[in-house]
Design a protein around this motif. Structure first.
Motif, PDB file in Angstrom:
ATOM      1  N   LEU A 172       0.817  -1.227  -0.224  1.00 32.18           N
ATOM      2  CA  LEU A 172       0.014   0.047  -0.197  1.00 32.18           C
ATOM      3  C   LEU A 172       0.873   1.452   0.086  1.00 32.18           C
ATOM      4  O   LEU A 172       0.687   2.337  -0.905  1.00 32.18           O
ATOM      5  CB  LEU A 172      -0.897   0.058   1.095  1.00 32.18           C
ATOM      6  N   ASN A 173       1.941   1.321   0.829  1.00 33.68           N
ATOM      7  CA  ASN A 173       2.644   2.419   0.642  1.00 33.68           C
ATOM      8  C   ASN A 173       3.748   2.525  -0.570  1.00 33.68           C
ATOM      9  O   ASN A 173       3.708   3.611  -1.079  1.00 33.68           O
ATOM     10  CB  ASN A 173       3.833   2.334   1.675  1.00 33.68           C
ATOM     11  N   GLY A 174       3.778   1.473  -1.224  1.00 31.71           N
ATOM     12  CA  GLY A 174       4.256   1.358  -2.425  1.00 31.71           C
ATOM     13  C   GLY A 174       3.395   2.200  -3.575  1.00 31.71           C
ATOM     14  O   GLY A 174       3.771   2.901  -4.432  1.00 31.71           O
ATOM     15  N   LEU A 175       2.051   1.875  -3.336  1.00 33.74           N
ATOM     16  CA  LEU A 175       1.040   2.274  -4.296  1.00 33.74           C
ATOM     17  C   LEU A 175       0.900   3.856  -3.953  1.00 33.74           C
ATOM     18  O   LEU A 175       0.750   4.632  -4.900  1.00 33.74           O
ATOM     19  CB  LEU A 175      -0.246   1.745  -4.055  1.00 33.74           C
ATOM     20  N   ILE A 176       1.126   4.307  -2.696  1.00 35.79           N
ATOM     21  CA  ILE A 176       0.989   5.760  -2.460  1.00 35.79           C
ATOM     22  C   ILE A 176       2.352   6.612  -3.276  1.00 35.79           C
ATOM     23  O   ILE A 176       2.022   7.356  -3.741  1.00 35.79           O
ATOM     24  CB  ILE A 176       0.895   6.024  -1.038  1.00 35.79           C
ATOM     25  N   ALA A 177       3.415   5.842  -2.950  1.00 38.59           N
ATOM     26  CA  ALA A 177       4.637   6.509  -3.628  1.00 38.59           C
ATOM     27  C   ALA A 177       4.552   6.332  -5.005  1.00 38.59           C
ATOM     28  O   ALA A 177       4.966   7.500  -5.758  1.00 38.59           O
ATOM     29  CB  ALA A 177       5.739   5.576  -3.182  1.00 38.59           C
ATOM     30  N   ALA A 178       4.141   5.577  -5.742  1.00 33.59           N
ATOM     31  CA  ALA A 178       3.666   5.593  -7.160  1.00 33.59           C
ATOM     32  C   ALA A 178       2.547   6.543  -7.384  1.00 33.59           C
ATOM     33  O   ALA A 178       2.415   6.618  -8.669  1.00 33.59           O
ATOM     34  CB  ALA A 178       3.345   4.028  -7.553  1.00 33.59           C
ATOM     35  N   ASP A 179       2.075   7.199  -6.615  1.00 32.18           N
ATOM     36  CA  ASP A 179       0.920   8.147  -6.583  1.00 32.18           C
ATOM     37  C   ASP A 179      -0.361   7.639  -7.601  1.00 32.18           C
ATOM     38  O   ASP A 179      -0.835   8.272  -8.293  1.00 32.18           O
ATOM     39  CB  ASP A 179       1.598   9.299  -7.835  1.00 32.18           C
ATOM     40  N   VAL A 180      -0.665   6.264  -7.160  1.00 33.77           N
ATOM     41  CA  VAL A 180      -1.763   5.653  -7.679  1.00 33.77           C
ATOM     42  C   VAL A 180      -2.938   5.367  -6.722  1.00 33.77           C
ATOM     43  O   VAL A 180      -3.871   4.671  -6.789  1.00 33.77           O
ATOM     44  CB  VAL A 180      -1.645   4.527  -8.397  1.00 33.77           C
ATOM     45  N   MET A 181      -2.609   5.375  -5.300  1.00 33.43           N
ATOM     46  CA  MET A 181      -3.454   5.094  -4.329  1.00 33.43           C
ATOM     47  C   MET A 181      -4.138   6.525  -3.727  1.00 33.43           C
ATOM     48  O   MET A 181      -3.521   7.418  -3.419  1.00 33.43           O
ATOM     49  CB  MET A 181      -2.602   4.373  -3.144  1.00 33.43           C
ATOM     50  N   LYS A 182      -5.429   6.529  -3.897  1.00 31.03           N
ATOM     51  CA  LYS A 182      -6.223   7.809  -3.512  1.00 31.03           C
ATOM     52  C   LYS A 182      -7.135   7.411  -2.223  1.00 31.03           C
ATOM     53  O   LYS A 182      -7.615   6.160  -2.412  1.00 31.03           O
ATOM     54  CB  LYS A 182      -7.009   8.154  -4.762  1.00 31.03           C
ATOM     55  N   GLU A 183      -7.654   8.348  -1.513  1.00 28.03           N
ATOM     56  CA  GLU A 183      -8.655   8.004  -0.462  1.00 28.03           C
ATOM     57  C   GLU A 183      -9.976   8.229  -0.960  1.00 28.03           C
ATOM     58  O   GLU A 183     -10.318   8.771  -2.050  1.00 28.03           O
ATOM     59  CB  GLU A 183      -8.526   9.011   0.751  1.00 28.03           C
TER      60      GLU A 183
END
Length: 129
Positions: free
Chosen positions: A118-129
């Motif tokens: 999940l942190n990797g998805l956030i770092a890749a800028d594809v995880m949104k709330e």
């Protein structure tokens, strides 16, 4: 999407697919398709990046006594190599769509997706709330 983001995204989507193969997640068909399609495109970016990185090493490096080509970090060629890699990583990853995932998409209330993914998805800028 930038190349460095696509490479990071590939790693995270691969982990999701690997875990899902052992213990299936509760994901919709459209989310599974988005993961599969994006993963395939990120894999192509990774293959191209590795091919070019190898070519740069061969072009700027020096063979050792075993025939392996390396670039000594103290050599004059090393800053040029790093600059070329940085330029590639900052460039656009052609063919990789700008995608997003939400907590709802990944059903985080039901699926135990590791926090590092999940942190990797956030770092890749594809995880949104």
């Amino acid at each position: 999407m930038k190349t460095h983001q696509a490479l990071l995204l590939k790693k995270q989507l691969s982990r999701i697919a690997e875990i899902d193969a052992k213990s299936p997640f509760d994901l919709s068909g459209s989310v599974r398709f988005k993961i599969a399609k994006t993963l395939r495109k990120c894999e192509a970016v990774e293959a191209d990046f590795e091919k070019v990185r190898g070519e740069l090493i061969r072009a700027k490096g020096v063979p050792d006594d075993k025939g392996n080509v390396n670039i000594d970090p103290r050599s004059a060629a090393f800053p040029e190599f790093v600059a070329a890699i940085d330029e590639i990583l900052a460039g656009e990853a052609e063919g990789v769509p700008d995608i997003t995932f939400t907590e709802t998409d990944l059903k985080l209330d039901k699926n135990s997706i590791p926090i590092d993914v999940l942190n990797g998805l956030i770092a890749a800028d594809v995880m949104k709330e």
